[in-house]
Motif scaffolding. Structure first.
Motif, PDB file in Angstrom:
ATOM      1  N   LYS A   1      -8.353 -16.319  -0.609  1.00 17.32           N
ATOM      2  CA  LYS A   1      -9.959 -16.337  -0.230  1.00 17.32           C
ATOM      3  C   LYS A   1      -9.734 -17.433   1.056  1.00 17.32           C
ATOM      4  CE  LYS A   1     -11.833 -15.762  -4.728  1.00 17.32           C
ATOM      5  NZ  LYS A   1     -12.540 -16.449  -5.629  1.00 17.32           N
TER       6      LYS A   1
ATOM      7  N   LYS B   1      -6.746 -15.673  -5.707  1.00 15.95           N
ATOM      8  CA  LYS B   1      -7.295 -16.707  -5.407  1.00 15.95           C
ATOM      9  C   LYS B   1      -6.773 -17.551  -4.081  1.00 15.95           C
ATOM     10  CE  LYS B   1      -9.327 -20.762  -7.846  1.00 15.95           C
ATOM     11  NZ  LYS B   1     -10.455 -20.264  -8.414  1.00 15.95           N
TER      12      LYS B   1
ATOM     13  N   GLN C   1      -9.109  -7.997 -14.531  1.00 15.24           N
ATOM     14  CA  GLN C   1     -10.022  -8.553 -13.663  1.00 15.24           C
ATOM     15  C   GLN C   1      -9.778  -9.984 -13.699  1.00 15.24           C
ATOM     16  OE1 GLN C   1     -11.878  -7.082 -11.565  1.00 15.24           O
ATOM     17  NE2 GLN C   1     -11.207  -5.227 -12.338  1.00 15.24           N
TER      18      GLN C   1
ATOM     19  N   ASP D   1      -6.169 -22.162 -11.064  1.00 19.57           N
ATOM     20  CA  ASP D   1      -6.770 -21.147 -11.917  1.00 19.57           C
ATOM     21  C   ASP D   1      -5.474 -20.675 -12.956  1.00 19.57           C
ATOM     22  OD1 ASP D   1      -8.492 -19.437 -13.076  1.00 19.57           O
ATOM     23  OD2 ASP D   1      -8.628 -18.019 -11.165  1.00 19.57           O
TER      24      ASP D   1
ATOM     25  N   LYS E   1      -6.636 -10.336 -11.632  1.00 20.61           N
ATOM     26  CA  LYS E   1      -6.796 -10.334 -10.377  1.00 20.61           C
ATOM     27  C   LYS E   1      -7.341 -11.537  -9.698  1.00 20.61           C
ATOM     28  CE  LYS E   1      -7.455  -5.241 -10.142  1.00 20.61           C
ATOM     29  NZ  LYS E   1      -8.537  -4.198  -9.892  1.00 20.61           N
ATOM     30  N   LYS E   2      -8.238 -12.241 -10.207  1.00 20.91           N
ATOM     31  CA  LYS E   2      -9.055 -13.400  -9.985  1.00 20.91           C
ATOM     32  C   LYS E   2      -7.762 -14.313  -9.593  1.00 20.91           C
ATOM     33  CE  LYS E   2     -12.173 -16.898 -11.296  1.00 20.91           C
ATOM     34  NZ  LYS E   2     -11.564 -17.772 -12.171  1.00 20.91           N
TER      35      LYS E   2
END
Length: 194
Positions: free
Chosen positions: A194, A191, A183, A157, A186-187
């Motif tokens: 998860k 990542k 945001q 990412d 944060k993603k």
């Protein structure tokens, strides 16, 4: 000596502007062409690094970590990049919130000289080609600010620039844009959780 430096800077501006497509194009794309080096405001303060959450490393070290298939978040940028100035405080906040360490790869010094070689740029392109842009010669160039998450040596990412419609030469990000980039960061940081 000062005249020579000013003339060189002016020549660089005339030749390359803020990107190979010109400053307006870079502004539309909300990032800074790292190879041009004439993309920001003067800022002699290198306080981008918060040693608790951002660790400064060289380009060589970053490439080595990727080659060794480490998992980490990397931020590429430099203190004088106006988009970086907007992005870094938000990135620091995200890192602090999630107690994650981010590797800061400073790409230019205070004289706007590149802190990496053409060979390192080519090596970096093996990992970050999707986040680099081609110049007129077809060579991949690094643009900043760039935040990427590498897992086992592969980018999983990343995000280039700030947010669509933001031109750091014209204005600071508004609260809605800051929340949007937060945001996104944060993603990227989360990542791996998860």
């Amino acid at each position: 000596m000062k005249k020579r430096i000013v003339l060189m800077i002016l020549l660089c501006i005339l030749i390359s502007g803020c990107s190979s497509k010109g400053e307006d194009e870079a502004s539309k794309n909300n990032y800074c062409d790292d190879s041009a080096g004439i993309c920001g405001f003067e800022n002699k303060n290198d306080n981008l690094v918060d040693t608790d959450f951002m660790m400064k490393i060289s380009m060589e070290e970053a490439i080595h970590k990727m080659f060794e298939k480490e998992t980490a978040v990397f931020y590429f940028g430099y203190p004088d990049c106006p988009w970086c100035k907007e992005a870094v405080p938000i990135l620091k906040e995200v890192a602090k919130q999630f107690h994650d360490k981010i590797y800061y790869v400073q790409t230019r010094d205070s004289q706007k000289e590149l802190l990496y070689t053409d060979e390192e740029r080519k090596e970096l392109s093996l990992y970050l080609k999707d986040y680099m842009k081609e110049d007129e010669s077809g060579d991949l160039k690094l643009y900043v600010p760039l935040v990427v998450r590498i897992e086992n040596g592969k980018v999983v990412d990343g995000h280039l620039g700030t947010v669509e419609g933001h031109d750091a030469h014209e204005r600071k990000m508004n609260e809605e844009e800051k929340e949007e980039i937060m945001q996104i960061y944060k993603k990227i940081v989360l990542k791996g959780d998860k």
